[in-house]
Design a protein around this motif. Sequence first.
Motif, PDB file in Angstrom:
ATOM      1  N   ARG A  49     -13.172  10.607   1.932  1.00  0.00           N
ATOM      2  CA  ARG A  49     -14.236  10.582   0.928  1.00  0.00           C
ATOM      3  C   ARG A  49     -13.997  11.708  -0.074  1.00  0.00           C
ATOM      4  N   CYS A  50     -14.053  11.360  -1.358  1.00  0.00           N
ATOM      5  CA  CYS A  50     -13.887  12.381  -2.398  1.00  0.00           C
ATOM      6  C   CYS A  50     -15.146  13.239  -2.450  1.00  0.00           C
ATOM      7  N   GLN A  51     -14.955  14.556  -2.436  1.00  0.00           N
ATOM      8  CA  GLN A  51     -16.109  15.455  -2.428  1.00  0.00           C
ATOM      9  C   GLN A  51     -16.777  15.531  -3.790  1.00  0.00           C
ATOM     10  N   ALA A  52     -16.085  15.070  -4.840  1.00  0.00           N
ATOM     11  CA  ALA A  52     -16.663  15.112  -6.181  1.00  0.00           C
ATOM     12  C   ALA A  52     -17.347  13.791  -6.543  1.00  0.00           C
ATOM     13  N   CYS A  53     -16.629  12.654  -6.431  1.00  0.00           N
ATOM     14  CA  CYS A  53     -17.183  11.388  -6.916  1.00  0.00           C
ATOM     15  C   CYS A  53     -17.624  10.463  -5.774  1.00  0.00           C
ATOM     16  N   ASN A  54     -17.405  10.861  -4.521  1.00  0.00           N
ATOM     17  CA  ASN A  54     -17.868  10.093  -3.364  1.00  0.00           C
ATOM     18  C   ASN A  54     -17.119   8.792  -3.116  1.00  0.00           C
ATOM     19  N   SER A  84      -5.618  12.608  -1.789  1.00  0.00           N
ATOM     20  CA  SER A  84      -6.471  13.067  -2.876  1.00  0.00           C
ATOM     21  C   SER A  84      -7.156  11.866  -3.506  1.00  0.00           C
ATOM     22  N   CYS A  85      -8.194  12.127  -4.296  1.00  0.00           N
ATOM     23  CA  CYS A  85      -8.938  11.056  -4.948  1.00  0.00           C
ATOM     24  C   CYS A  85      -8.059  10.370  -5.993  1.00  0.00           C
ATOM     25  N   ARG A  86      -8.128   9.014  -6.020  1.00  0.00           N
ATOM     26  CA  ARG A  86      -7.305   8.270  -6.975  1.00  0.00           C
ATOM     27  C   ARG A  86      -8.117   7.804  -8.186  1.00  0.00           C
ATOM     28  N   ASN A  87      -9.340   8.276  -8.306  1.00  0.00           N
ATOM     29  CA  ASN A  87     -10.176   7.948  -9.459  1.00  0.00           C
ATOM     30  C   ASN A  87      -9.674   8.747 -10.668  1.00  0.00           C
ATOM     31  N   PRO A  88      -9.156   8.041 -11.716  1.00  0.00           N
ATOM     32  CA  PRO A  88      -8.570   8.778 -12.852  1.00  0.00           C
ATOM     33  C   PRO A  88      -9.590   9.633 -13.595  1.00  0.00           C
TER      34      PRO A  88
HETATM   35 ZN   LIG Z   1     -13.085  11.632  -6.851  1.00  0.00          ZN
END
Ligand SMILES: [Zn+2]
Length: 148
Positions: free
Chosen positions: A29-34, A43-47
Amino acid sequence: MMAQQHASTPVVEGLFEIVAGTPKLIGSRCQACNNIYFPQSLSCRNPECRDKSVEQTFLPHCGTLYSFTVQRYQPPPLFRMDHWSPYALGLVDLGDGLQVMGMLTRIALDEIIIGMALKLVVEPLYSDAGIGEKLTYKFASAEGAWAG
Ligand SMILES: [Zn+2]
């Protein structure tokens, strides 16, 4: 006569864990965008996400069948499975837009219905003397005669 004991381990390390008797998929789970990723992501793959640091999280144990396909031919040798027979591969909706692919089990192929309630189970995939038994996650019907 004693049965020979082998260790049972996940076919891929870090895919799932048995927590108090209940199998759970392990995601990130991304700690920034969930956003949640499965299998785990480094790592988060949300650009649009700037932080991108992720933490390990367990995915919901139950979901509904979003789509499926039936494998009627034997997969290449890299994908090992004992007692091979045609099986269904499902895309399972776990809520919050999270969808996971997994084999369906304990359901007759002609009884699979889009939208049916499913729960996560763990079953042996293959075994041999050198490495013991390899386990994988599958989805089984959450209700009816096949539930247990
Ligand atoms: Zn994220």
